[in-house]
Scaffold this motif. Structure first.
Motif, PDB file in Angstrom:
ATOM      1  N   ARG A 173      65.827  11.123  16.304  1.00 11.26           N
ATOM      2  CA  ARG A 173      66.558  11.959  17.247  1.00 11.26           C
ATOM      3  C   ARG A 173      66.763  13.351  16.650  1.00 11.26           C
ATOM      4  O   ARG A 173      66.742  13.523  15.425  1.00 11.26           O
ATOM      5  CB  ARG A 173      67.938  11.345  17.543  1.00 11.26           C
ATOM      6  N   ASN A 174      66.975  14.319  17.502  1.00 13.68           N
ATOM      7  CA  ASN A 174      67.503  15.594  17.061  1.00 13.68           C
ATOM      8  C   ASN A 174      68.989  15.433  16.786  1.00 13.68           C
ATOM      9  O   ASN A 174      69.603  14.419  17.142  1.00 13.68           O
ATOM     10  CB  ASN A 174      67.283  16.666  18.134  1.00 13.68           C
ATOM     11  N   THR A 175      69.588  16.433  16.163  1.00 11.69           N
ATOM     12  CA  THR A 175      71.030  16.416  15.968  1.00 11.69           C
ATOM     13  C   THR A 175      71.713  16.421  17.333  1.00 11.69           C
ATOM     14  O   THR A 175      71.350  17.202  18.215  1.00 11.69           O
ATOM     15  CB  THR A 175      71.474  17.644  15.152  1.00 11.69           C
ATOM     16  N   LEU A 176      72.683  15.538  17.500  1.00 15.47           N
ATOM     17  CA  LEU A 176      73.398  15.479  18.775  1.00 15.47           C
ATOM     18  C   LEU A 176      74.397  16.624  18.868  1.00 15.47           C
ATOM     19  O   LEU A 176      75.290  16.758  18.027  1.00 15.47           O
ATOM     20  CB  LEU A 176      74.128  14.148  18.911  1.00 15.47           C
ATOM     21  N   THR A 177      74.226  17.455  19.894  1.00 15.57           N
ATOM     22  CA  THR A 177      75.189  18.504  20.213  1.00 15.57           C
ATOM     23  C   THR A 177      75.674  18.279  21.630  1.00 15.57           C
ATOM     24  O   THR A 177      75.048  17.546  22.418  1.00 15.57           O
ATOM     25  CB  THR A 177      74.546  19.892  20.107  1.00 15.57           C
ATOM     26  N   LEU A 178      76.763  18.920  21.971  1.00 13.93           N
ATOM     27  CA  LEU A 178      77.277  18.800  23.329  1.00 13.93           C
ATOM     28  C   LEU A 178      76.259  19.316  24.335  1.00 13.93           C
ATOM     29  O   LEU A 178      76.088  18.750  25.418  1.00 13.93           O
ATOM     30  CB  LEU A 178      78.588  19.574  23.464  1.00 13.93           C
ATOM     31  N   TRP A 179      75.556  20.375  23.970  1.00 17.75           N
ATOM     32  CA  TRP A 179      74.570  20.975  24.880  1.00 17.75           C
ATOM     33  C   TRP A 179      73.421  20.014  25.144  1.00 17.75           C
ATOM     34  O   TRP A 179      72.956  19.886  26.277  1.00 17.75           O
ATOM     35  CB  TRP A 179      74.069  22.299  24.297  1.00 17.75           C
ATOM     36  N   ARG A 180      72.969  19.320  24.114  1.00 16.37           N
ATOM     37  CA  ARG A 180      71.899  18.337  24.322  1.00 16.37           C
ATOM     38  C   ARG A 180      72.412  17.163  25.151  1.00 16.37           C
ATOM     39  O   ARG A 180      71.682  16.603  25.974  1.00 16.37           O
ATOM     40  CB  ARG A 180      71.356  17.865  22.976  1.00 16.37           C
ATOM     41  N   ALA A 181      73.657  16.770  24.920  1.00 15.39           N
ATOM     42  CA  ALA A 181      74.229  15.672  25.703  1.00 15.39           C
ATOM     43  C   ALA A 181      74.331  16.039  27.185  1.00 15.39           C
ATOM     44  O   ALA A 181      74.237  15.174  28.052  1.00 15.39           O
ATOM     45  CB  ALA A 181      75.606  15.311  25.165  1.00 15.39           C
ATOM     46  N   LEU A 182      74.491  17.329  27.452  1.00 19.28           N
ATOM     47  CA  LEU A 182      74.577  17.801  28.833  1.00 19.28           C
ATOM     48  C   LEU A 182      73.202  18.057  29.449  1.00 19.28           C
ATOM     49  O   LEU A 182      73.102  18.541  30.573  1.00 19.28           O
ATOM     50  CB  LEU A 182      75.416  19.082  28.886  1.00 19.28           C
ATOM     51  N   GLY A 183      72.155  17.742  28.697  1.00 16.46           N
ATOM     52  CA  GLY A 183      70.803  17.903  29.216  1.00 16.46           C
ATOM     53  C   GLY A 183      70.150  19.223  28.898  1.00 16.46           C
ATOM     54  O   GLY A 183      69.031  19.501  29.356  1.00 16.46           O
ATOM     55  N   LEU A 184      70.806  20.044  28.072  1.00 22.22           N
ATOM     56  CA  LEU A 184      70.244  21.355  27.709  1.00 22.22           C
ATOM     57  C   LEU A 184      69.490  21.240  26.389  1.00 22.22           C
ATOM     58  O   LEU A 184      69.813  21.876  25.382  1.00 22.22           O
ATOM     59  CB  LEU A 184      71.367  22.399  27.612  1.00 22.22           C
ATOM     60  N   GLY A 185      68.474  20.401  26.380  1.00 19.59           N
ATOM     61  CA  GLY A 185      67.684  20.163  25.180  1.00 19.59           C
ATOM     62  C   GLY A 185      67.471  18.684  24.973  1.00 19.59           C
ATOM     63  O   GLY A 185      68.204  17.839  25.515  1.00 19.59           O
ATOM     64  N   LYS A 186      66.445  18.337  24.209  1.00 23.31           N
ATOM     65  CA  LYS A 186      66.076  16.933  23.988  1.00 23.31           C
ATOM     66  C   LYS A 186      66.822  16.387  22.785  1.00 23.31           C
ATOM     67  O   LYS A 186      66.909  17.030  21.747  1.00 23.31           O
ATOM     68  CB  LYS A 186      64.561  16.813  23.781  1.00 23.31           C
ATOM     69  N   TRP A 187      67.374  15.190  22.962  1.00 25.31           N
ATOM     70  CA  TRP A 187      68.039  14.528  21.846  1.00 25.31           C
ATOM     71  C   TRP A 187      67.180  13.387  21.296  1.00 25.31           C
ATOM     72  O   TRP A 187      66.722  13.435  20.177  1.00 25.31           O
ATOM     73  CB  TRP A 187      69.420  14.003  22.272  1.00 25.31           C
ATOM     74  N   VAL A 188      66.933  12.371  22.104  1.00 22.80           N
ATOM     75  CA  VAL A 188      66.147  11.220  21.648  1.00 22.80           C
ATOM     76  C   VAL A 188      64.660  11.557  21.706  1.00 22.80           C
ATOM     77  O   VAL A 188      64.179  12.140  22.673  1.00 22.80           O
ATOM     78  CB  VAL A 188      66.466   9.985  22.505  1.00 22.80           C
ATOM     79  N   LEU A 189      63.923  11.177  20.646  1.00 28.02           N
ATOM     80  CA  LEU A 189      62.526  11.599  20.501  1.00 28.02           C
ATOM     81  C   LEU A 189      61.525  10.466  20.650  1.00 28.02           C
ATOM     82  O   LEU A 189      60.331  10.671  20.410  1.00 28.02           O
ATOM     83  CB  LEU A 189      62.335  12.252  19.126  1.00 28.02           C
ATOM     84  N   ASP A 190      61.957   9.265  21.077  1.00 25.54           N
ATOM     85  CA  ASP A 190      61.026   8.142  21.096  1.00 25.54           C
ATOM     86  C   ASP A 190      59.940   8.278  22.156  1.00 25.54           C
ATOM     87  O   ASP A 190      58.933   7.566  22.098  1.00 25.54           O
ATOM     88  CB  ASP A 190      61.781   6.817  21.284  1.00 25.54           C
ATOM     89  N   GLU A 191      60.121   9.184  23.114  1.00 21.55           N
ATOM     90  CA  GLU A 191      59.063   9.402  24.103  1.00 21.55           C
ATOM     91  C   GLU A 191      58.000  10.376  23.603  1.00 21.55           C
ATOM     92  O   GLU A 191      56.948  10.517  24.230  1.00 21.55           O
ATOM     93  CB  GLU A 191      59.670   9.924  25.405  1.00 21.55           C
ATOM     94  N   MET A 192      58.269  11.015  22.462  1.00 18.62           N
ATOM     95  CA  MET A 192      57.293  11.916  21.850  1.00 18.62           C
ATOM     96  C   MET A 192      56.287  11.099  21.042  1.00 18.62           C
ATOM     97  O   MET A 192      56.603   9.994  20.579  1.00 18.62           O
ATOM     98  CB  MET A 192      58.002  12.913  20.935  1.00 18.62           C
ATOM     99  N   PRO A 193      55.056  11.591  20.865  1.00 22.32           N
ATOM    100  CA  PRO A 193      54.086  10.866  20.033  1.00 22.32           C
ATOM    101  C   PRO A 193      54.648  10.607  18.637  1.00 22.32           C
ATOM    102  O   PRO A 193      55.283  11.482  18.039  1.00 22.32           O
ATOM    103  CB  PRO A 193      52.891  11.820  19.983  1.00 22.32           C
ATOM    104  N   GLY A 194      54.445   9.408  18.134  1.00 26.66           N
ATOM    105  CA  GLY A 194      54.979   9.052  16.827  1.00 26.66           C
ATOM    106  C   GLY A 194      54.229   9.729  15.701  1.00 26.66           C
ATOM    107  O   GLY A 194      52.998   9.872  15.761  1.00 26.66           O
ATOM    108  N   PRO A 195      54.921  10.170  14.661  1.00 26.49           N
ATOM    109  CA  PRO A 195      54.255  10.801  13.524  1.00 26.49           C
ATOM    110  C   PRO A 195      53.489   9.776  12.694  1.00 26.49           C
ATOM    111  O   PRO A 195      53.787   8.576  12.734  1.00 26.49           O
ATOM    112  CB  PRO A 195      55.415  11.402  12.728  1.00 26.49           C
TER     113      PRO A 195
END
Length: 267
Positions: free
Chosen positions: A132-154
């Motif tokens: 995940r990215n660092t959880l911020t209030l802005w990401r929690a409100l949908g202004l940015g991605k938090w959970v990354l499991d839908e991204m291609p795995g490294p």
């Protein structure tokens, strides 16, 4: 090779705990396993006692109640003798060889550092929240991605903002320097909090896809509405704790009462 203490906090976990503990006890990368019993039915308690009595590398900590997941891990860490702490959920089964991969990912990382592995379900799919990215209030409100499991795995270890508390490795000295988990969280979000404190201390949070654990999930007998209520309180605490500036603090105060409602609608 550093010595590794595995910490397993259990509360009404059920028979999946057996698989978790047998896998840890048989893994050559793990020096000792510490079971933290936060409360279990009599049948499970008797099984745990027999399991501990049958091995000289397994120790038991009984908390006398249920102080919460983070507090349980802290008590296990206080009893640990290893150089490294492996925190793993009681319904997760470590993939053999993962310890070496976790340790390799920590090499040359700035301190404090921790590393989480790939957690997957019975069909092999990556579990939500492993990276995940660092959880911020802005990401929690949908202004940015938090959970990354839908991204291609490294293909190998990469720095991230947060990993899951269900399966991670951290030097015991670093865990102690950060005073372990914040026990103000009863359950949920304490892992996100720890990762954020690592990053803000100038350290590194690493996701290592080569290390893995099968996570059954939802094996506890705790009612779902109670879990959601604890999660809502934990999120509100987290956002208050890390709010930056008067504007964000005011916004946190405004949205905190709505977090529980949002979780109920989502679940």
């Amino acid at each position: 090779m550093p010595t590794v203490s595995a910490i397993v906090v259990t509360y009404h976990t059920g028979p999946r705990l057996h698989e978790c503990l047998y896998a840890l006890r048989s893994d050559p990368g793990i020096s000792e396993t510490i079971i933290v019993d936060n409360g279990n039915p009599a049948e499970s308690t008797a099984w745990i006692d027999r399991f501990v009595a049958g091995s000289d590398t397994v120790r038991l900590v009984r908390t006398g109640g249920n102080p919460g997941f983070g507090a349980g891990v802290n008590r296990g860490a206080a009893a640990a003798l290893g150089d490294m702490l492996l925190v793993i959920n009681p319904d997760a089964v470590i993939r053999r060889g993962s310890i070496a991969d976790l340790l390799a990912a920590l090499e040359d990382q700035p301190e404090p550092a921790l590393v989480g592995g790939r957690i997957f379900d019975v069909s092999g799919r990556e579990a939500r929240g492993c990276r995940r990215n660092t959880l911020t209030l802005w990401r929690a409100l949908g202004l940015g991605k938090w959970v990354l499991d839908e991204m291609p795995g490294p293909a190998g270890p990469v720095p991230v903002g947060a990993v899951s508390g269900a399966f991670f490795l951290m030097p015991r000295a670093a865990f102690e320097a950060l005073h372990g988990f914040d026990e103000g969280y009863f359950m949920h979000v304490e892992d996100v909090d720890l990762c954020r404190r690592v990053v803000e201390a100038g350290g590194a949070v690493i996701y290592q896809p080569l290390a893995g654990a099968l996570h059954y999930g939802s094996t506890s007998e705790v009612p779902s509405p109670l879990v959601q209520a604890h999660k809502a309180r934990s999120l509100a605490r987290y956002f208050r704790k890390f709010a930056k500036g008067p504007l964000e603090r005011a916004l946190v105060g405004a949205v905190s009462p709505l977090i529980g409602v949002a979780l109920k609608l989502r679940g």
